[in-house]
Design a protein around this motif. Structure first.
Motif, PDB file in Angstrom:
ATOM      1  N   TYR A  97       0.805  -1.227   0.000  1.00 48.69           N
ATOM      2  CA  TYR A  97       0.000   0.000   0.000  1.00 48.69           C
ATOM      3  C   TYR A  97       0.840   1.279   0.000  1.00 48.69           C
ATOM      4  N   SER A  98       2.164   1.135  -0.304  1.00 50.91           N
ATOM      5  CA  SER A  98       2.999   2.335  -0.488  1.00 50.91           C
ATOM      6  C   SER A  98       3.811   2.177  -1.769  1.00 50.91           C
ATOM      7  N   PRO A  99       3.127   2.142  -2.918  1.00 51.81           N
ATOM      8  CA  PRO A  99       3.835   1.961  -4.206  1.00 51.81           C
ATOM      9  C   PRO A  99       4.669   3.208  -4.526  1.00 51.81           C
ATOM     10  N   GLY A 100       5.958   3.089  -4.480  1.00 51.02           N
ATOM     11  CA  GLY A 100       6.821   4.236  -4.728  1.00 51.02           C
ATOM     12  C   GLY A 100       7.075   5.017  -3.461  1.00 51.02           C
ATOM     13  N   GLY A 101       7.956   6.016  -3.527  1.00 53.67           N
ATOM     14  CA  GLY A 101       8.207   6.849  -2.365  1.00 53.67           C
ATOM     15  C   GLY A 101       9.217   6.225  -1.425  1.00 53.67           C
ATOM     16  N   ASP A 102       9.217   6.691  -0.183  1.00 55.42           N
ATOM     17  CA  ASP A 102      10.179   6.226   0.818  1.00 55.42           C
ATOM     18  C   ASP A 102       9.907   4.773   1.187  1.00 55.42           C
ATOM     19  N   PRO A 103      10.959   4.038   1.532  1.00 53.24           N
ATOM     20  CA  PRO A 103      10.774   2.631   1.917  1.00 53.24           C
ATOM     21  C   PRO A 103      10.083   2.520   3.273  1.00 53.24           C
ATOM     22  N   PRO A 104       9.323   1.463   3.525  1.00 50.76           N
ATOM     23  CA  PRO A 104       8.726   1.241   4.847  1.00 50.76           C
ATOM     24  C   PRO A 104       9.813   1.058   5.899  1.00 50.76           C
ATOM     25  N   GLU A 105       9.473   1.382   7.143  1.00 53.55           N
ATOM     26  CA  GLU A 105      10.413   1.242   8.249  1.00 53.55           C
ATOM     27  C   GLU A 105       9.799   0.363   9.340  1.00 53.55           C
ATOM     28  N   VAL A 106      10.675  -0.529   9.862  1.00 49.48           N
ATOM     29  CA  VAL A 106      10.265  -1.410  10.956  1.00 49.48           C
ATOM     30  C   VAL A 106      11.114  -1.069  12.169  1.00 49.48           C
ATOM     31  N   THR A 107      10.433  -0.779  13.310  1.00 49.51           N
ATOM     32  CA  THR A 107      11.153  -0.411  14.532  1.00 49.51           C
ATOM     33  C   THR A 107      10.812  -1.400  15.635  1.00 49.51           C
ATOM     34  N   LEU A 108      11.870  -2.039  16.180  1.00 45.93           N
ATOM     35  CA  LEU A 108      11.697  -2.991  17.290  1.00 45.93           C
ATOM     36  C   LEU A 108      12.203  -2.310  18.556  1.00 45.93           C
ATOM     37  N   THR A 109      11.364  -2.288  19.592  1.00 41.48           N
ATOM     38  CA  THR A 109      11.721  -1.686  20.879  1.00 41.48           C
ATOM     39  C   THR A 109      11.436  -2.689  21.983  1.00 41.48           C
ATOM     40  N   GLY A 110      12.476  -2.987  22.785  1.00 37.58           N
ATOM     41  CA  GLY A 110      12.313  -3.955  23.870  1.00 37.58           C
ATOM     42  C   GLY A 110      12.353  -3.306  25.234  1.00 37.58           C
ATOM     43  N   SER A 111      11.496  -3.755  26.138  1.00 37.95           N
ATOM     44  CA  SER A 111      11.508  -3.319  27.535  1.00 37.95           C
ATOM     45  C   SER A 111      11.628  -4.549  28.419  1.00 37.95           C
ATOM     46  N   ASP A 112      11.494  -4.354  29.721  1.00 34.52           N
ATOM     47  CA  ASP A 112      11.649  -5.496  30.631  1.00 34.52           C
ATOM     48  C   ASP A 112      10.535  -6.516  30.477  1.00 34.52           C
ATOM     49  N   THR A 113       9.316  -6.061  30.147  1.00 38.78           N
ATOM     50  CA  THR A 113       8.163  -6.974  30.143  1.00 38.78           C
ATOM     51  C   THR A 113       7.587  -7.241  28.760  1.00 38.78           C
ATOM     52  N   GLU A 114       7.930  -6.429  27.756  1.00 40.36           N
ATOM     53  CA  GLU A 114       7.293  -6.595  26.450  1.00 40.36           C
ATOM     54  C   GLU A 114       8.198  -6.095  25.341  1.00 40.36           C
ATOM     55  N   VAL A 115       7.821  -6.475  24.110  1.00 41.05           N
ATOM     56  CA  VAL A 115       8.523  -6.038  22.909  1.00 41.05           C
ATOM     57  C   VAL A 115       7.491  -5.433  21.971  1.00 41.05           C
ATOM     58  N   THR A 116       7.812  -4.243  21.434  1.00 42.99           N
ATOM     59  CA  THR A 116       6.906  -3.546  20.528  1.00 42.99           C
ATOM     60  C   THR A 116       7.530  -3.478  19.143  1.00 42.99           C
ATOM     61  N   VAL A 117       6.747  -3.828  18.145  1.00 40.97           N
ATOM     62  CA  VAL A 117       7.191  -3.752  16.745  1.00 40.97           C
ATOM     63  C   VAL A 117       6.244  -2.821  16.010  1.00 40.97           C
ATOM     64  N   SER A 118       6.813  -1.718  15.438  1.00 40.62           N
ATOM     65  CA  SER A 118       6.026  -0.757  14.667  1.00 40.62           C
ATOM     66  C   SER A 118       6.457  -0.812  13.215  1.00 40.62           C
ATOM     67  N   VAL A 119       5.486  -0.906  12.329  1.00 39.12           N
ATOM     68  CA  VAL A 119       5.746  -0.918  10.881  1.00 39.12           C
ATOM     69  C   VAL A 119       5.060   0.310  10.299  1.00 39.12           C
ATOM     70  N   SER A 120       5.856   1.234   9.730  1.00 33.93           N
ATOM     71  CA  SER A 120       5.309   2.482   9.197  1.00 33.93           C
ATOM     72  C   SER A 120       5.595   2.592   7.712  1.00 33.93           C
ATOM     73  N   ASP A 121       4.688   3.219   7.008  1.00 33.79           N
ATOM     74  CA  ASP A 121       4.878   3.466   5.579  1.00 33.79           C
ATOM     75  C   ASP A 121       4.365   4.859   5.260  1.00 33.79           C
ATOM     76  N   ARG A 122       4.730   5.351   4.107  1.00 32.74           N
ATOM     77  CA  ARG A 122       4.271   6.658   3.638  1.00 32.74           C
ATOM     78  C   ARG A 122       3.444   6.464   2.372  1.00 32.74           C
ATOM     79  N   GLY A 123       2.477   5.524   2.503  1.00 35.71           N
ATOM     80  CA  GLY A 123       1.675   5.130   1.349  1.00 35.71           C
ATOM     81  C   GLY A 123       0.337   5.841   1.274  1.00 35.71           C
TER      82      GLY A 123
END
Length: 766
Positions: free
Chosen positions: A553-579
């Motif tokens: 859903y982001s044909p062309g433009g900037d590439p999507p970015e995946v950010t992994l963030t870890g804490s003591d109790t959980e892990v968060t994964v964010s996937v962002s696009d500019r679509g």
């Protein structure tokens, strides 16, 4: 006229002393009467005139002493004549006590009552009639008030009694008003002086009388409803209010009792209570009829209702188009083999109304047409009993309730048939999807394998290599789609289990990004440790879907970015696009099944619409959460948060549903919707086979009573007891030999069954 001799002087001195003594006595006499402030008149019996008046008399009459002296007695005592005064004197001389009530007239012409007491006195040897007057104005007013009060008491509708407490503590009737005679039949002569006990006619005390006796013993007021007895021995309900009268020392001297005949009120309340009970019974009967959604149980219920409310026998008769009738045990197809003709039935069918037999020993009313037959309800009272108007009124209401309930049964069965058809179609769809998804994987694996081997069996040019790469990628996409489809089908059945192991999310994300590198560059940011406990295959599905969407859903433009963030109790994964983003009005439906944004459809971007739905289910299966933030035309951010330790390790609790419908069981469908895993079985053998193959948390018996004979019920009881499996029975009657933990009436709502399961299993499917 000359000098007095000594003798004369002594005589004159003696006379003066005597005169002085008389005057002093007279002065003291008058002073005495003035001092006590009583009304005293001294009257000359010869002339009938007043010769003296005390200060009290002067003040009350409004005269001075000078004004009163010498006036006729008739001026102040109009009712007393000179003759009366002389007669009073004669009687007083003989010692008679003379008391008379008269009126004294004041100077201003007004009068006031007095009690006149007559005596004789002497003034200078002159006889005087002494009239001592006691003012009766206040006592007369009090007597009048008392007379009015007694008159009011006597004409009062309530009985007013005064009891005197004698030396033994017994109560004796000292006063009664006229209402008591009307109420009890006792005259004053018969009642006054009698003890309270004598009016009880040696009858045992009721609850109200016991309260009265307790109040008498404790000298406290009381109000109670008692059974009282008339002179003729008949009884009536009496409301009694009693108050004690105490002397200064605290001893009870009298009791005041106010009583009212409340027999009519009690009878009215009793009648109202009976009507209330009947209305309540009718309400309960209506509820029973309206909840009997089974054709057989409805007929049985209406017969029971008639027997309970009218103590009579009822039959449901089906009537054919040619007028023949036959008793039926349920609504539906009718066997007319033993049908008969009945004139009353024919009249009821013809006029659609209630008809009564000539002997009032039978009533028939039309209740409606269902299917191919018309139906009537027949009422027969027990032997020697005739039908009353109230019986017919209740019978008409029951017939109306039955008619509505029969209509409900028809609608319910029609709804049940349509619901079963929908469930069957849904089951067919699920089976077809599962079958296709499973069968697709084999050929797709073959395609991918041969695409890899094509370059090893001969030289291929660059264009051919590109074609083979496209074939491989497409086959892989189809394989992933088949995997997702199969997972979705298993999720619908609550059959997905997690194979929990240590998962490095960073490595997992890099592998997915690498696999998709030929389609689009994806940038990965790592902040912290990405190790969690989870199912690597299911997590691969989650993030492959999310990253694939970001690329798609982001044909062309900037590439999507995946950010992994870890804490003591959980892990968060964010996937962002500019679509293309998602319209604001559609954000709430993004995670719904088969949901796709309108702008994606307009741009003809391919997709099935269940990727994010599946993703959300798998994240929640791990005990995590997922959310989306998107602006149309600017892009989207999908954030998945997973706990370090998986909260949910296995599929929901397994419930076996014994249902004749099996795969068309709406009950099993509803249980699955509530998060349980439901497996259907048709008989005890299938239940045993399922229990031998896997753990079973509960058993639901939704089979009709006919399928549960004594032997089968005993087998289910043994099964539940030996394996410690709770049983929920759905039946219109309690079957003790089932050993059911809960029994629900048929037809049971899925919500009631789920509530019972939550109660038995701890209200949690985690």
């Amino acid at each position: 006229p000359g000098e007095l001799s000594p003798t004369q002087l002594r005589a004159l001195e003696t006379l003066a002393q005597a005169l002085f003594a008389v005057l002093e006595a007279r002065r003291r006499f008058r002073t005495l009467f003035d001092a006590v402030n009583i009304d005293v008149l001294a009257i000359d019996p010869k002339e009938g005139t007043i010769v003296f008046a005390s200060r009290g008399a002067r003040m009350r009459l409004g005269y001075s002493l000078a004004e009163l002296s010498g006036i006729p007695i008739g001026d102040v005592m109009p009712a007393v004549s000179l003759h009366d005064i002389r007669e009073f004197g004669q009687r007083a001389r003989t010692g008679d006590e003379i008391v008379r009530e008269v009126e004294l007239r004041r100077r201003d012409g007004t009068s006031y009552p007095v009690e006149l007491r007559i005596d004789i006195t002497y003034d200078q040897n002159e006889e005087r009639v002494l009239a001592i007057a006691l003012d009766l104005t206040r006592s007369k007013a009090q007597e009048q008030e008392i007379s009015l009060l007694l008159g009011a008491i006597n004409v009062a509708g309530d009985v007013i009694l005064v009891y005197r407490a004698n030396e033994r503590g017994e109560l004796e009737l000292a006063y009664m008003n006229d209402a008591y005679t009307h109420q009890s039949g006792y005259s004053r002569e018969e009642a006054i002086g009698r003890s309270l006990e004598s009016f009880r006619a040696a009858m045992p005390d009721d609850e109200g009388m016991r309260a009265v006796r307790g109040a008498i013993e404790s000298a406290t007021p009381v109000q109670a409803e008692i059974v009282s007895y008339r002179k003729d021995g008949s009884t009536f309900w009496n409301q009694v209010t009693m108050h004690p009268i105490l002397e200064p020392g605290g001893r009870v001297t009298h009791w005041i009792s106010i009583e009212r005949d409340i027999t009519e009120e009690v009878n009215r309340q009793s009648a109202l209570a009976e009507e209330h009970d009947r209305l309540l019974a009718l309400t309960l009967a209506a509820r029973r009829l309206f909840t009997a959604l089974d054709a057989r149980s409805l007929v049985e219920t209406v017969r029971n209702v008639v027997r309970e409310l009218l103590s009579a026998h009822a039959r449901v008769l089906a009537v054919s188009q040619d007028g023949r009738a036959i008793e039926v045990q349920e609504l539906g197809p009718v066997d007319w083999t033993d049908a008969f003709r009945d004139d009353l039935v024919a009249q009821s069918i013809q006029y659609h109304m209630r008809v009564i037999g000539e002997g009032q020993d039978r009533a028939i009313t039309f209740v409606g047409r269902f299917g191919d037959a018309s139906y009537v309800l027949e009422l027969r009272p027990h032997a020697s009993h005739l039908l009353r108007n109230t019986d017919l009124f209740v019978f008409d209401l029951i017939a109306e309730y039955f008619s509505v309930a029969a209509r409900n049964v028809t609608l319910y069965h029609e709804l049940d048939e349509r619901r079963s058809a929908v469930l069957e179609l849904s089951q067919t769809k699920s089976d077809l999807i599962a079958m296709l998804a499973h069968d697709f994987r084999g050929p797709l694996t073959t395609i991918v394998g041969f695409a890899d081997l094509a370059g090893e069996v001969g030289d291929i040019n660059e264009e051919q290599q590109e074609f083979l790469g496209t074939i491989k990628r497409s086959a892989m996409q189809l394989a992933e789609l088949a995997t997702d489809t199969l997972t979705l089908s298993r999720l619908e059945r609550n059959e997905v289990s997690l194979q929990v192991d240590d998962v490095d999310l960073e490595a997992l994300l890099r592998a997915i990004i690498s696999q998709l590198a030929d389609r689009r560059e994806v940038i990965l940011h790592v902040n912290g440790d990405g190790h969690i406990a989870g199912d690597s295959d299911r997590l691969r599905q989650v993030f492959a879907n999310i990253i694939d969407n970001a690329i798609k859903y982001s044909p062309g433009g900037d590439p999507p970015e995946v950010t992994l963030t870890g804490s003591d109790t959980e892990v968060t994964v964010s996937v962002s696009d500019r679509g293309i983003g998602i319209p604001a009005g559609e954000l709430t439906r993004v995670f719904d099944r088969f949901s796709r944004a309108a702008n994606a459809r307009k741009m003809r971007i391919p997709g099935t619409g269940f990727g994010l739905f599946l993703t959300k289910q798998l994240v929640q299966l791990h005990g995590g959460t997922i959310a989306i933030d998107s602006v149309e035309g600017k892009g989207s951010v999908i954030t998945a948060t997973l706990p370090r330790r998986v909260i949910r390790r296995s599929a929901p609790r397994t419930i076996v549903v014994l249902d004749r419908e099996r795969d068309r069981s709406f009950l099993a469908y509803g249980i699955r919707e509530a998060g349980y895993r439901a497996i259907t079985a048709a008989n005890l053998n299938e239940v045993l086979a399922i229990a031998d193959a896997q753990p079973v948390d509960a058993l639901i018996l939704s089979a009709p009573e006919d399928d549960l004979n004594t032997a089968a019920a005993a087998q289910f009881r043994v099964f539940g007891r030996e394996r410690a499996i709770p049983i929920v029975a759905i039946s219109n009657r309690v079957i003790p030999r089932l050993g059911a933990s809960v029994t629900l009436p048929r037809p049971a709502l899925a919500g009631d069954v789920i509530a019972a399961l939550d109660l038995l299993l701890g209200s949690s499917t985690l």
